[in-house]
Design a protein around this motif. Sequence first.
Motif, PDB file in Angstrom:
ATOM      1  N   VAL A  26       0.809  -1.261   0.005  1.00 48.47           N
ATOM      2  CA  VAL A  26       0.176  -0.193   0.120  1.00 48.47           C
ATOM      3  C   VAL A  26       0.626   1.241  -0.086  1.00 48.47           C
ATOM      4  CG1 VAL A  26      -1.796   1.261   1.597  1.00 48.47           C
ATOM      5  CG2 VAL A  26      -2.427  -1.089   1.090  1.00 48.47           C
ATOM      6  N   LEU A  27       1.733   1.180   1.172  1.00 52.12           N
ATOM      7  CA  LEU A  27       2.728   2.516   0.913  1.00 52.12           C
ATOM      8  C   LEU A  27       3.459   2.403  -0.423  1.00 52.12           C
ATOM      9  CD1 LEU A  27       4.668   4.709   2.914  1.00 52.12           C
ATOM     10  CD2 LEU A  27       6.063   2.391   3.115  1.00 52.12           C
ATOM     11  N   ALA A  28       4.111   1.181  -1.447  1.00 47.04           N
ATOM     12  CA  ALA A  28       4.726   1.753  -3.098  1.00 47.04           C
ATOM     13  C   ALA A  28       3.361   2.131  -4.056  1.00 47.04           C
ATOM     14  CB  ALA A  28       4.793  -0.088  -3.033  1.00 47.04           C
ATOM     15  N   ALA A  29       2.245   1.279  -3.706  1.00 49.29           N
ATOM     16  CA  ALA A  29       1.279   2.097  -3.896  1.00 49.29           C
ATOM     17  C   ALA A  29       1.341   3.423  -4.278  1.00 49.29           C
ATOM     18  CB  ALA A  29      -0.131   1.374  -3.776  1.00 49.29           C
ATOM     19  N   VAL A  30       1.409   4.607  -2.801  1.00 43.72           N
ATOM     20  CA  VAL A  30       1.400   5.536  -2.633  1.00 43.72           C
ATOM     21  C   VAL A  30       1.901   6.438  -3.279  1.00 43.72           C
ATOM     22  CG1 VAL A  30       1.269   7.408  -1.196  1.00 43.72           C
ATOM     23  CG2 VAL A  30       0.434   5.631  -0.071  1.00 43.72           C
ATOM     24  N   GLY A  65      -5.730  -5.154 -19.320  1.00 39.73           N
ATOM     25  CA  GLY A  65      -5.639  -5.076 -17.232  1.00 39.73           C
ATOM     26  C   GLY A  65      -3.891  -4.646 -17.753  1.00 39.73           C
ATOM     27  N   GLY A  66      -3.114  -4.781 -18.502  1.00 36.35           N
ATOM     28  CA  GLY A  66      -1.863  -4.243 -18.056  1.00 36.35           C
ATOM     29  C   GLY A  66      -0.966  -3.690 -16.895  1.00 36.35           C
ATOM     30  N   ALA A  67      -2.050  -2.973 -17.605  1.00 33.56           N
ATOM     31  CA  ALA A  67      -1.358  -1.546 -16.566  1.00 33.56           C
ATOM     32  C   ALA A  67      -1.241  -1.734 -15.689  1.00 33.56           C
ATOM     33  CB  ALA A  67      -1.749  -0.502 -17.104  1.00 33.56           C
ATOM     34  N   PHE A  68      -3.054  -2.477 -15.184  1.00 28.77           N
ATOM     35  CA  PHE A  68      -2.874  -2.650 -13.696  1.00 28.77           C
ATOM     36  C   PHE A  68      -2.185  -3.723 -13.062  1.00 28.77           C
ATOM     37  CE2 PHE A  68      -6.072  -5.509 -10.341  1.00 28.77           C
ATOM     38  CZ  PHE A  68      -5.777  -4.405  -9.703  1.00 28.77           C
ATOM     39  N   LEU A  72       0.333  -3.362  -9.870  1.00 29.70           N
ATOM     40  CA  LEU A  72      -0.102  -4.478  -9.251  1.00 29.70           C
ATOM     41  C   LEU A  72       2.037  -5.475  -8.280  1.00 29.70           C
ATOM     42  CD1 LEU A  72      -1.756  -5.490  -6.950  1.00 29.70           C
ATOM     43  CD2 LEU A  72      -1.960  -8.039  -8.469  1.00 29.70           C
ATOM     44  N   LYS A  73       1.998  -5.620 -10.160  1.00 30.63           N
ATOM     45  CA  LYS A  73       3.429  -6.761  -9.744  1.00 30.63           C
ATOM     46  C   LYS A  73       4.286  -5.625  -8.608  1.00 30.63           C
ATOM     47  CE  LYS A  73       6.392 -10.328 -11.867  1.00 30.63           C
ATOM     48  NZ  LYS A  73       6.582 -10.163 -13.634  1.00 30.63           N
ATOM     49  N   GLY A 150       6.328  -3.607 -20.607  1.00 32.50           N
ATOM     50  CA  GLY A 150       6.133  -3.005 -18.885  1.00 32.50           C
ATOM     51  C   GLY A 150       7.089  -4.691 -17.776  1.00 32.50           C
ATOM     52  N   ALA A 151       5.990  -6.020 -18.631  1.00 30.04           N
ATOM     53  CA  ALA A 151       5.935  -6.902 -17.459  1.00 30.04           C
ATOM     54  C   ALA A 151       7.763  -7.502 -17.497  1.00 30.04           C
ATOM     55  CB  ALA A 151       5.232  -8.114 -17.856  1.00 30.04           C
TER      56      ALA A 151
END
Length: 257
Positions: A26-30, A65-68, A72-73, A150-151
């Motif tokens: 969650v912190l990384a998402a911020v 859904g590639g960006a999501f 997420l990864k 990106g992957a």
Amino acid sequence: MPLVEHLRELRGRLTKAVLAIIAGAVLAAVFYAPILELLTQPYYAMQPILEAEGIESELVITGVGGAFQFALKICLVVGLIVASPFWLWQLWAFILPAMHRHEKKWALILAATGAPLFIGGAVLAYVVLPKAMEILIGFVPEGFGSLVTGAEYFDFIIKMLLVFGVAAEIPLVVVMLNRLNIVSAKQLAHARPWIIVSLFVFAALATPTTDPLTMLFLAGPMTALYFISELIAKVTDHRRAKRAANAVSDDEASPLE
């Protein structure tokens, strides 16, 4: 402690570790934007060099859904790294009561030495990344472009960081084998040519790239670290021999004065 209590403790510590990893994600998402900028910096650093050679390369994300999935990864991996001190401590706290005092000492030495070595290897991989990608993408034939998903890009970075990080642990393994009296400095010196050749073979097989330059970037520091570990083993053997020479046998008579 009964077995059931051990299992309950393990469940509790695993739950805390998973919650810590989720909190780190969650912190990384911020802070996703600066993290993504840090990860893509090696790619964009080498992109102008390829353009000067007439090779068009672009970093893309495919699929609806590639960006999501990509975000997420990244967040999960960063969360795992950020929370590593906490979940490693949970693992350590579970194992600690079953260890003797000298085992605790060596476990702490391993942790205190292994972590900086791994981080140093990962930092070296990050420095090498632009040159490695420049060489690999440089094989694109004339008239062709290069699209890097990106992957694929993220997997490539993770592999490089892990390979360089694990390779940096070689001196720690050698020193521990010597401390356990499994190998001596004389044996290490005798096997030095074969070990150096093995290090270069490992570097060639382990690196995700196929270019000799990246292999040298990995094999060179590994060889230098091996020489350092051999020197430490020599000092350890010298101290061990000196201690054995000064030791008094149980059957030897003690001096009167």
